[in-house]
Design a protein around this motif. Structure first.
Motif, short mmCIF file in Angstrom:
data_model
loop_
_atom_site.label_atom_id
_atom_site.label_comp_id
_atom_site.label_asym_id
_atom_site.label_seq_id
_atom_site.Cartn_x
_atom_site.Cartn_y
_atom_site.Cartn_z
N PHE A 306 0.83 -1.20 0.00
CA PHE A 306 0.00 0.00 0.00
C PHE A 306 0.87 1.26 0.00
O PHE A 306 2.04 1.23 0.39
N GLN A 307 0.26 2.34 -0.43
CA GLN A 307 0.87 3.66 -0.28
C GLN A 307 -0.23 4.69 -0.27
O GLN A 307 -1.13 4.65 -1.11
N ASP A 308 -0.17 5.60 0.69
CA ASP A 308 -1.13 6.70 0.71
C ASP A 308 -0.77 7.71 -0.37
O ASP A 308 0.40 7.82 -0.77
N ALA A 309 -1.76 8.45 -0.80
CA ALA A 309 -1.58 9.36 -1.93
C ALA A 309 -0.69 10.55 -1.60
O ALA A 309 -0.27 11.28 -2.51
N ASP A 310 -0.39 10.77 -0.33
CA ASP A 310 0.50 11.87 0.04
C ASP A 310 1.85 11.36 0.55
O ASP A 310 2.59 12.09 1.20
N ASP A 311 2.17 10.09 0.24
CA ASP A 311 3.43 9.50 0.66
C ASP A 311 4.34 9.25 -0.53
O ASP A 311 3.89 9.19 -1.68
N LEU A 312 5.63 9.07 -0.24
CA LEU A 312 6.62 8.79 -1.26
C LEU A 312 7.38 7.52 -0.88
O LEU A 312 7.75 7.35 0.28
N SER A 313 7.65 6.67 -1.86
CA SER A 313 8.48 5.50 -1.63
C SER A 313 9.91 5.77 -2.04
O SER A 313 10.16 6.39 -3.09
N HIS A 314 10.86 5.32 -1.21
CA HIS A 314 12.26 5.34 -1.63
C HIS A 314 12.37 4.48 -2.89
O HIS A 314 11.67 3.47 -3.02
N PRO A 315 13.22 4.86 -3.85
CA PRO A 315 13.30 4.12 -5.12
C PRO A 315 13.60 2.63 -4.97
O PRO A 315 13.33 1.84 -5.87
N ASN A 316 14.17 2.22 -3.84
CA ASN A 316 14.48 0.80 -3.64
C ASN A 316 13.47 0.09 -2.75
O ASN A 316 13.70 -1.07 -2.36
N ARG A 317 12.35 0.73 -2.44
CA ARG A 317 11.41 0.12 -1.49
C ARG A 317 10.89 -1.23 -1.99
O ARG A 317 10.96 -2.25 -1.28
N LEU A 318 10.33 -1.28 -3.18
CA LEU A 318 9.72 -2.52 -3.67
C LEU A 318 10.76 -3.61 -3.86
O LEU A 318 10.53 -4.78 -3.52
N GLU A 319 11.91 -3.25 -4.38
CA GLU A 319 12.98 -4.22 -4.59
C GLU A 319 13.46 -4.80 -3.26
O GLU A 319 13.62 -6.02 -3.11
N THR A 320 13.69 -3.93 -2.27
CA THR A 320 14.17 -4.38 -0.96
C THR A 320 13.16 -5.32 -0.31
O THR A 320 13.52 -6.36 0.24
N CYS A 321 11.89 -4.94 -0.37
CA CYS A 321 10.84 -5.77 0.25
C CYS A 321 10.69 -7.11 -0.46
O CYS A 321 10.54 -8.15 0.18
N ALA A 322 10.74 -7.09 -1.78
CA ALA A 322 10.61 -8.33 -2.55
C ALA A 322 11.77 -9.28 -2.27
O ALA A 322 11.59 -10.49 -2.09
N GLN A 323 12.98 -8.73 -2.21
CA GLN A 323 14.16 -9.55 -1.92
C GLN A 323 14.02 -10.21 -0.54
O GLN A 323 14.32 -11.39 -0.37
N GLU A 324 13.60 -9.41 0.44
CA GLU A 324 13.47 -9.93 1.80
C GLU A 324 12.40 -11.01 1.88
O GLU A 324 12.58 -12.05 2.52
N LEU A 325 11.27 -10.76 1.24
CA LEU A 325 10.16 -11.71 1.30
C LEU A 325 10.52 -13.03 0.63
O LEU A 325 10.13 -14.11 1.08
N GLN A 326 11.29 -12.96 -0.45
CA GLN A 326 11.68 -14.17 -1.17
C GLN A 326 12.85 -14.88 -0.52
O GLN A 326 13.20 -16.01 -0.91
N SER A 327 13.47 -14.27 0.48
CA SER A 327 14.66 -14.86 1.09
C SER A 327 14.36 -15.96 2.09
O SER A 327 15.24 -16.71 2.47
N ASP A 328 13.10 -16.05 2.55
CA ASP A 328 12.75 -17.00 3.61
C ASP A 328 11.34 -17.53 3.36
O ASP A 328 10.38 -16.77 3.36
N ILE A 329 11.22 -18.83 3.15
CA ILE A 329 9.93 -19.42 2.81
C ILE A 329 8.91 -19.25 3.94
O ILE A 329 7.70 -19.30 3.71
N ARG A 330 9.38 -19.03 5.16
CA ARG A 330 8.46 -18.87 6.28
C ARG A 330 7.70 -17.54 6.22
O ARG A 330 6.66 -17.38 6.86
N LEU A 331 8.23 -16.59 5.46
CA LEU A 331 7.65 -15.26 5.45
C LEU A 331 6.41 -15.16 4.57
O LEU A 331 6.38 -15.67 3.45
#
Length: 458
Positions: A306-331
């Motif tokens: 999610f992202q609110d319409a008045d928020d900004l994502s760091h350019p690496n947000r989605l990549e960092t989160c995807a890498q972390e989520l894929q790093s551990d099957i328990r997640l």
């Protein structure tokens, strides 16, 4: 659907999951309630940590003198009892002065007291200094910026770590220096610079561009749900911060919650040249969490955030989160830290210190796993993201959610936002009785479910 889930479910089946009593904080507390040999102090700690204030209050009368000053302060804050808070604050002041040199005692007490009685924290800081009272500099910067500029040099503030750099930015009147402090802050957290010069402080025109970062992961489709209400000045910047991600989203679903300004028009203009953006306009205002549910039901990506319409994502947000989520099957989900900043480039925190905080609104999760249980947001006007994160933890266990300790989201600090408005936000003491009451309500629901699980041996 069954075929696409099959490999995932098989991998989950091979994983050795924790005992049910260890599944979530609610199951842990339920197990304590079931064990007659467990002392009340452990149950009290569990209730206090989950916002179960009525249960905690009932137990506190039996515990009496066993409660620490921090526990007494926390309990009084949950009820908004300023008389009790002031009485505890006197004891905190006396205890901190007597414990001179014991920062492990002083720091957590003054940090918790900072948003409620910042004046007391300032007095303690004047006696003991910034080394023992890290929140001292933040409190003075908030109350009296001119005094803070006289008291704290940039070198001293940098000793406070990443957040010290944000304090240095707050105390600077030079926009270039503010941005330099912010970029230094990102570097401190191992992140590349996020914003071009001058962009942060002309919030409505920010482009949030950064050099693309090569991704080492095999991309999976990511859906980003953006809810918007009367954000014509900010929506374009918010969407550009998503379009310029190092791991671009497969779709950006904007749910316009019956805005009366030009929000929808701005989205349509941007979507004409960016096919990944789709717009859903609601005929009546339903609130951000119902609007998020509309987006959830539409989302088709493997991952959702999610992202609110008045928020900004760091350019690496989605990549960092995807890498972390894929790093551990328990997640099943990950989340991250965030910053709040106003149009003048001043960083804020509802807790005063630290300025970097965790936000449940940053949840990034496996849609297939979550949708299998039909998890949608609660029907509420505020605090729904906290409830959603807690319910997800109850459902999948604490081990299935990992917090990434990096600031990957910048939130706009505005007077009319949910966090700051008179009806739904925090008051001058950093508290919101409506939010506290709502947390107690949903925590009771989850504890009741956990008690049934433990009783049935599930």
């Amino acid at each position: 659907m069954r075929n696409s889930l099959s490999p995932y479910i098989k991998r989950l089946a091979r994983h050795k999951w924790p005992k049910k009593s260890e599944k979530s904080p609610y199951h842990e507390l339920a197990a304590l309630y079931q064990n007659s040999y467990v002392n009340r102090a452990r149950i009290f700690d569990g209730c206090l940590g989950l916002g179960l204030r009525s249960r905690a209050l009932e137990l506190s009368s039996a515990l009496g003198g066993e409660l620490s000053l921090l526990q007494r302060l926390e309990l009084a804050a949950l009820f908004g009892d300023m008389e009790q808070i002031q009485a505890v604050a006197v004891r905190i002041y006396e205890g901190c002065i007597k414990s001179r040199g014991n920062s492990k005692f002083v720091a957590p007490l003054t940090q918790r007291l900072a948003p409620i009685l910042p004046g007391v924290v300032r007095e303690i800081g004047e006696e003991l200094g910034m080394d023992q009272v890290p929140s001292y500099a933040a409190v003075v910067s908030m109350i009296d910026p001119d005094a803070a500029r006289r008291l704290f040099g940039k070198h001293e503030l940098l000793s406070l770590g990443g957040d010290g750099r944000l304090l240095a930015a707050n105390l600077s009147s030079d926009q270039t220096e503010k941005l330099r402090c912010l970029q230094d802050y990102f570097s401190f957290h191992g992140l590349p610079p996020a914003l071009s010069a001058g962009s942060l402080f002309s919030w409505g025109e920010i482009d949030a561009r950064a050099a693309p970062v090569e991704s080492d992961i095999k991309p999976k489709p990511v859906s980003v749900i953006v809810t918007a209400y009367n954000c014509e000045a900010l929506i374009q910047a918010s969407l550009l911060s998503l379009l310029n991600q190092s791991l671009p989203p497969s779709e950006i679903i904007v749910v316009d919650d019956a805005s009366t300004d030009r929000t929808a028009e701005k989205v349509r203009a941007l979507s004409s040249s960016n096919r990944c953006i789709s717009l859903i306009t609601l005929p009546a205002n339903v609130g951000t969490y119902k609007a998020k549910n509309v987006g959830l039901l539409r989302a088709g990506g493997d991952y959702v955030t999610f992202q609110d319409a008045d928020d900004l994502s760091h350019p690496n947000r989605l990549e960092t989160c995807a890498q972390e989520l894929q790093s551990d099957i328990r997640l099943v989900a990950v989340s991250c830290n965030y910053l709040r900043v106003d149009r003048e480039g001043v960083f804020h925190s509802p807790k005063v210190w630290p300025l970097t905080q965790w936000s449940p609104n940053t949840l990034f999760f496996d849609r297939r796993c979550v949708s299998r249980y039909g998890l949608l947001m609660d029907d509420t006007r505020f605090g729904g993201d906290s409830e959603y994160a807690a319910r997800m933890k109850y459902m999948f266990g604490s081990i299935a959610h990992r917090k990434i300790k990096k600031p990957l989201l910048l939130a706009s600090h505005r007077e009319e936002s949910l966090m700051t408005s008179r009806l739904t936000g925090l008051n001058a003491q950093g508290m919101s009785m409506s939010r506290v009451a709502y947390q107690e309500e949903w925590s009771e629901r989850l504890l009741s479910a956990a008690l049934r699980d433990v009783e049935l041996g599930r």
